[in-house]
Scaffold this active site. Sequence first.
Site, PDB file in Angstrom:
ATOM      1  CB  SER A 103      -0.926   0.006   1.217  1.00 18.78           C
ATOM      2  OG  SER A 103      -1.816  -1.082   1.183  1.00 18.78           O
TER       3      SER A 103
ATOM      4  CG  ASP B 111      -0.113  -5.786  -6.946  1.00 16.40           C
ATOM      5  OD1 ASP B 111      -0.202  -6.650  -7.834  1.00 16.40           O
ATOM      6  OD2 ASP B 111      -1.043  -5.535  -6.152  1.00 16.40           O
TER       7      ASP B 111
ATOM      8  CG  ASN C 245      -6.264  -8.740 -10.104  1.00 11.31           C
ATOM      9  OD1 ASN C 245      -7.099  -7.849 -10.220  1.00 11.31           O
ATOM     10  ND2 ASN C 245      -6.509  -9.854  -9.451  1.00 11.31           N
TER      11      ASN C 245
ATOM     12  CB  SER D  40     -12.766  -0.214  -3.288  1.00  8.96           C
ATOM     13  OG  SER D  40     -11.359  -0.076  -3.189  1.00  8.96           O
TER      14      SER D  40
ATOM     15  CB  SER E 109     -10.747  -0.033   4.040  1.00  6.50           C
ATOM     16  OG  SER E 109     -11.382  -1.254   3.757  1.00  6.50           O
TER      17      SER E 109
ATOM     18  CG  ASP F  80      -6.231  -6.591   2.336  1.00  6.06           C
ATOM     19  OD1 ASP F  80      -7.245  -6.993   1.733  1.00  6.06           O
ATOM     20  OD2 ASP F  80      -5.526  -5.663   1.920  1.00  6.06           O
TER      21      ASP F  80
ATOM     22  CD  GLU G 241      -6.092  -8.872  -4.690  1.00  5.24           C
ATOM     23  OE1 GLU G 241      -5.086  -8.167  -4.522  1.00  5.24           O
ATOM     24  OE2 GLU G 241      -7.086  -8.814  -3.921  1.00  5.24           O
TER      25      GLU G 241
ATOM     26  CG  HIS H 165      -1.724 -11.729  -2.801  1.00 10.23           C
ATOM     27  ND1 HIS H 165      -1.202 -10.815  -1.918  1.00 10.23           N
ATOM     28  CD2 HIS H 165      -2.912 -11.174  -3.213  1.00 10.23           C
ATOM     29  CE1 HIS H 165      -2.011  -9.776  -1.811  1.00 10.23           C
ATOM     30  NE2 HIS H 165      -3.049  -9.962  -2.584  1.00 10.23           N
ATOM     31  NE  ARG H 166      -3.924  -9.221   1.224  1.00  9.90           N
ATOM     32  CZ  ARG H 166      -2.686  -8.881   1.588  1.00  9.90           C
ATOM     33  NH1 ARG H 166      -1.951  -9.722   2.297  1.00  9.90           N
ATOM     34  NH2 ARG H 166      -2.186  -7.699   1.268  1.00  9.90           N
TER      35      ARG H 166
ATOM     36  CE  LYS I  68      -2.899  -8.362  -5.890  1.00  7.57           C
ATOM     37  NZ  LYS I  68      -2.894  -7.489  -7.081  1.00  7.57           N
TER      38      LYS I  68
END
Length: 440
Positions: free
Chosen positions: A26, A52, A94, A171, A203, A325, A353, A399-400, A425
């Site tokens: 981030s 990313d 992405n 978002s 968020s 996340d 994602e 990825h998570r 990612k």
Amino acid sequence: MTLGSTLNLPQVTSAAGRLRLPGSKSISNRALLLAALADGQTELEGMLDSDDTRVMIAALRQLGVIIDETQPGHLRVQGVCPFPTREAGLFLGNAGTAFRPLTAALAVMGGHYQLSGVARMHERPIGDLVNALRELGADIHYLGEQGYPPLSIGSGAIQADRTVKIKASVSSQFLTALLMAAPLCAASSSAGVRIEVDGELISKPYILITLGLMEQFGVFVEREGWQSFTIPSGARYRSPGRVAIEGDASTASYFMALGALGGGPVLIDGVGTDSVQGDIAFADVVQDMGAVVVRTPTTIEVSGPRVAQGERLKAFDRDFNLIPDAAMTAAAMAMFADGPCTLRNIGSWRVKETDRIHAMHTELEKLGARVESGPDWLTVHPVQPSDWRPASIATYDDHRMAMCFSLAAFSPVAVTIEDPDCVSKTFPAYFSVFNELVHA
């Protein structure tokens, strides 16, 4: 490992050791864009090297920004605004942290651009951001389904002296993108740019990251609660000279979980009480689940029960809106709890994602957990010793998912991770570091 490969997890009973976190995704991508837009030259230290960030760097270079790697993890960015390249087609994979902010910056800067990504990016909504930019006078058109990428951006007639409303209930990246682009308008406006949030803002900690970085680059945003943000007339990004990127707090959640599940201690270097990232609050989650957490300004150490020996974590029922996340890690830990665990206010998972509520529900059930879910919640019932089932875990190019389900190594059954390379990612070396910390 290569695309389409699989990884058989080792069965482990404990975890202990020390690791240095990679840089925050981030912060890295925000800092890259701000450095590119700022007057002067900026040294970015501790940069994340991942899919990313590579996407963002490649796009900025394509737009004419000079970026040099002076040593691993250190970049030198020569700011230039507007970008020299006035016409380009950008492929952004992405990477939401690249796609959304670049859309806003290019839309107010002027030029002719086409922005596209992988198929999943074209399923991730962007309409709320586009609507707000159009209010400013931006010229943006959808090249496919309305409300979704890919996009065509032209030279609009930007009118900054007005209040712009944006919905940020899907978002927070939409508000981040608009905030970061606003100084490009405010520089030539007489009254500045006022942004109002229409409805709920999710968020919120990610918005604080954005505002903090903008401040480092010389733009101070006036905030009235979470509903109104004003960028003053004449605002302009100026390089602070050097920006140090702290470790990734979202990534830290997996290692906090290792300490909580595998006895520990696991010492995480790179985030602590001085962190500006909201996901640092995951330390409170593991502590409430029964782990012992020791914090310093730049480290977190976690110790806990050893679930492979039959010990259990404490169940939870909590709102994860502020740390969506890291919340995925809690969902995986719930398999080892002493009762059902409920994650609430996680509707944003649906547009990440992958549809993460569906994905977590499906893969947790494969391992033997009983799972219930709704539009914005998930309940995971712990797996009893006799109910564990061997499983091959699909990762959905997310990825998570791969990193969360690495925690299933503490189960008594064989677990395979499909497409483990999707972790590139945000953390290409994840499984190497994981294997250094776990023990049979």
